[in-house]
Scaffold this active site. Sequence first.
Site, PDB file in Angstrom:
ATOM      1  CB  SER A  96       2.658  -8.411   1.503  1.00 53.47           C
ATOM      2  OG  SER A  96       1.317  -8.328   1.981  1.00 53.47           O
ATOM      3  CB  THR A 143      -0.927   0.044   1.348  1.00 50.46           C
ATOM      4  OG1 THR A 143      -2.036  -1.013   1.101  1.00 50.46           O
ATOM      5  CG2 THR A 143      -1.757   1.324   1.358  1.00 50.46           C
ATOM      6  CB  THR A 188       0.897  -3.708   6.307  1.00 49.56           C
ATOM      7  OG1 THR A 188      -0.420  -3.767   5.771  1.00 49.56           O
ATOM      8  CG2 THR A 188       1.451  -2.186   6.223  1.00 49.56           C
ATOM      9  CG  ASP A 189      -2.563  -7.335   3.980  1.00 44.93           C
ATOM     10  OD1 ASP A 189      -2.876  -6.396   4.836  1.00 44.93           O
ATOM     11  OD2 ASP A 189      -3.330  -7.380   2.656  1.00 44.93           O
TER      12      ASP A 189
HETATM   13  N1  DAS Z   1      -1.772  -3.996  -0.182  1.00 45.34           N
HETATM   14  C1  DAS Z   1      -1.728  -4.602   1.313  1.00 45.34           C
HETATM   15  C2  DAS Z   1      -0.248  -5.663   1.232  1.00 45.34           C
HETATM   16  O1  DAS Z   1       0.098  -5.464   0.026  1.00 45.34           O
HETATM   17  C3  DAS Z   1      -1.963  -4.021   2.396  1.00 45.34           C
HETATM   18  C4  DAS Z   1      -0.874  -3.154   3.001  1.00 45.34           C
HETATM   19  O2  DAS Z   1       0.076  -2.865   2.201  1.00 45.34           O
HETATM   20  O3  DAS Z   1      -1.069  -2.207   3.838  1.00 45.34           O
HETATM   21  O4  DAS Z   1      -0.084  -6.173   2.188  1.00 45.34           O
END
Ligand code: DAS
Length: 356
Positions: free
Chosen positions: A84, A42, A118-119
């Site tokens: 991710s 993100t 973040t995931d």
């Molecule tokens: N887009 C998601 C990821 O790639 C969420 C994020 O990055 O916060 O994990």
Amino acid sequence: MRLPLRLLLPALAAAPALRAQSPAPAPAAALPRVHVVATGGTIASTNYYGGEQGKVGIEALLKAMPALDTVARTSAQQFANVASTAVTPAMWVQLARAIADTLRARPDLAGVVVTHGTDTMEETAYFLDLTVADPRPVVVTGAMRPADGVGIDGPANLMHALRVAASPAARGRGAMLLMNDGILAARDATKANAVRPDAFEAPARGLLGVADPEGVVFHRLPQRAPLFDLSRVAELPRVDVVFAYPGADGAAVDALVAAGAKGLVVAGVGRGGTPAAMGTAVDRALRQGVVVVSGTRTGAGSVPVGRGVRTREGAEVPATVGSGDLNVQKARVLLMLALTTTNDPRAVARIFAEHQ
Ligand code: DAS
């Protein structure tokens, strides 16, 4: 009378006493060097709330960051630009090797920052923590809000991650996450909220430190144990996670073993419990040589590691290994690496004990 903020701001900027408080910027040549490895997420996405998502490259993210030239001299590498969920165990190996190679080739670097979705950031960070053998820090960061959002956290997270990676106090602390001003040990960090900017926690052990405006402060040392050598690892073994719940039978366990799982992590109820039918399937898997780690689906607390064997009719037979206080996704990462060195559950139990 209260003045509107837009009238106060120019007056504050002109106040000599307040200006004198801000530290003089370090000359650029004296700033530490930090290498940034971008993988996507993100932090590098636009138009997140609808329509077709856009991607932003790391050079553009760094260029847009205010005051970058007061923090570090950066070099950057676009390793990937993916969500991710698209990051695979094979990419963990490539990323760890790329970072280790860069650190080896560049003694001038103070540390490395990795940008990541973040995931699944916690898994990648823990993998790097367990495999990158260099005292210089690897700081993983991302954003909960997209690059073109409102009140975005990406630039602040990236700025603080660079400050942590540049800090001499960060040496020897392995891989860390920097999110929402908090520094979390890769081993302990978990994404505990799907939406909010304060999404990350370290439930069992708390923050490692903070990136405050005045400086980077560490409160404690992280738990570290012998690292894993990737030099002879061609592919990580398949390890799956299976969830326990009322009425769960052995179908998922049996199917995953049939699919070739060399290890399983059970997200058990409470302290690793399973319904009887699922437990019977786990026993079948153990008899076939699958190493099974018993964790908890609660998100905190521990499952005792044990010895990886139990005595049945006078003989030792394989038993589940407890995850300790590693969450199930972290236990999976550790089990994948442990299985590159042994498939003896006793040895796996010793490895899990060392990492508590
Ligand atoms: N887009 C998601 C990821 O790639 C969420 C994020 O990055 O916060 O994990």
